[in-house]
Motif scaffolding. Structure first.
Motif: not given
Length: 421
Positions: A395-421
């Motif tokens: 993969a080129s840096p474009v896909a690697v960057e996109a994957a990194g941003v997606w991973s971070a977004e997923q992590g924030e989404t998964e953490d959101a219920p814990d923060r709300d709770g």
């Protein structure tokens, strides 16, 4: 998910066709090089030439895109690549092949940048993970399918090279007819290696060593098969197994990655790769055992790449991920240039089975360094790690960057219920 994939099916089809042509030419180099009497060290230089061009393409293609646009760059690179594939049987000299591999590597890297930019633009935050996963599967299936096409012709003639060129040429039709121009690719300047190493020593060293492994497998696997006397069909099957294992092992390794200390998983995966290589060296020329060793050794390589990317991102802020992605791709490229040269020298000096020794030793170094890093830094909380996403080493840096941003977004989404709770 179906609706998402229907929106990018033409791009994915084009990628499969490109990988069919590119995958054919990778193995053809080893097959035809053996017929022409090239030595292992000469073919190692030819192999490294591809990754030198690939590294350059990742750096300079965004500059070209900003000047003339995606469509023109994509068409030009495709034309040069197609011409390069046809030229191999016309001038069978190591120096000429090295230059052509430089050209094809540059073109292929640029094609990845453009295609991944279109894919990234065609996906939203919610669909990016699905699109990237489908893209990686399309690439892998193309590489594996290419090995089957090699059985349809004779590597001693021009037929297979012409076939690879045709596949690359027609691959651009579905892509260019379906993709609309997007804003110029913005690839962030790579993070300096010193800063990258300071942030994640294991990620940096591991990616460099894994670049050596990947390039040696993909570039010297056919050379090894030729030198031990395998037939063209057997070599194609052997090379296919180096990539097929990733399709099976990616899922369990990815599942474990989000549930345990990633350093332990990096150690275990690298140790499995080293054990498979040791078996490949010890079992001699038994075809089916060699195929099993290739399946395991190749099977852990792609998951290890994604695993090392995810581990590095665990210690970065979202703002630093794009620059770190570029730095990791550059580090991987340096390893990819070095690996075949070391393997080629070893195979030239001690015999073809040094292919397994070099691979096994490199896997062993990754495993040992992972063990060492466990003594230098406390394990982070599993809940704080970024999500794992399959990313191919090509993969080129474009896909690697996109994957990194997606991973971070997923992590924030998964953490959101814990923060709300």
């Amino acid at each position: 998910m179906v609706k998402t994939l229907l929106g990018v099916w033409a791009l994915l089809l084009g990628i499969v066709l490109i990988m069919l042509g590119n995958g054919m030419h990778f193995t053809l180099i080893g097959l035809r090089g053996g017929i022409e009497g090239f030595s292992a060290s000469e073919l190692a230089v030819v192999t490294s030439g591809y990754f030198m061009g690939f590294l350059s393409g990742a750096r300079y293609t965004p500059v070209l895109i900003r000047r003339v646009g995606h469509v023109r760059v994509f068409a030009a690179l495709g034309s040069f690549m197609s011409a390069g594939l046809i030229a191999f049987p016309l001038l069978t000299e190591p120096w000429a092949w090295t230059l052509m591999r430089l050209l094809i590597g540059f073109c292929m890297s640029g094609i990845y940048v453009v295609a991944e930019s279109w894919l990234n633009d065609a996906s939203s935050n919610e669909t990016r993970g699905t699109v990237l996963s489908a893209y990686m599967i399309a690439q892998t299936l193309g590489i594996i399918g290419a090995q089957g096409l090699l059985t349809l012709g004779d590597a001693g003639t021009s037929v297979l090279f012409i076939g690879a060129s045709i596949l690359v040429s027609i691959s651009f039709a579905p892509i260019l007819l379906s993709a609309s121009p997007v804003p110029a690719a913005e690839v962030t300047r790579p993070m300096p290696l010193r800063a990258l190493f300071t942030g994640s020593p294991l990620g940096t060293v591991g990616i460099f060593l894994l670049g050596s492994v990947y390039a040696t497998q993909s570039g010297m696997g056919a050379v090894f098969g030729t030198q031990i006397g395998l037939s063209a069909t057997q070599i194609a099957l052997f090379v296919a197994m180096l990539f097929a294992g990733a399709l099976l092992l990616q899922v369990p390794i990815g599942w474990l990655s989000d549930r345990m200390d990633r350093r332990r998983l990096i150690f275990a995966s690298a140790a499995l790769g080293a054990a498979a290589c040791a078996a490949g060296w010890a079992i001699g020329d038994n075809l089916w055992l060699l195929i099993a060793a290739a399946f395991l050794a190749g099977g852990v390589t792609t998951p290890l790449y994604a695993l090392l990317l995810a581990y590095t991102n665990d210690f970065l802020s979202v703002e630093d991920m794009p620059a770190a992605s570029g730095g990791l791709v550059f580090t991987f490229g340096l390893g990819a240039i070095t690996g075949p040269l070391v393997a080629g020298w070893a195979m030239q000096t001690t015999g073809p089975f040094a292919f397994w020794l070099v691979l096994g030793a490199t896997f062993g170094l990754i495993a040992l360094y992972a063990l060492y890093r466990m003594t230098q830094r406390e394990a982070g909380s599993v809940e704080d790690t970024e999500s794992y996403l399959s990313v191919l080493p090509s993969a080129s840096p474009v896909a690697v960057e996109a994957a990194g941003v997606w991973s971070a977004e997923q992590g924030e989404t998964e953490d959101a219920p814990d923060r709300d709770g």
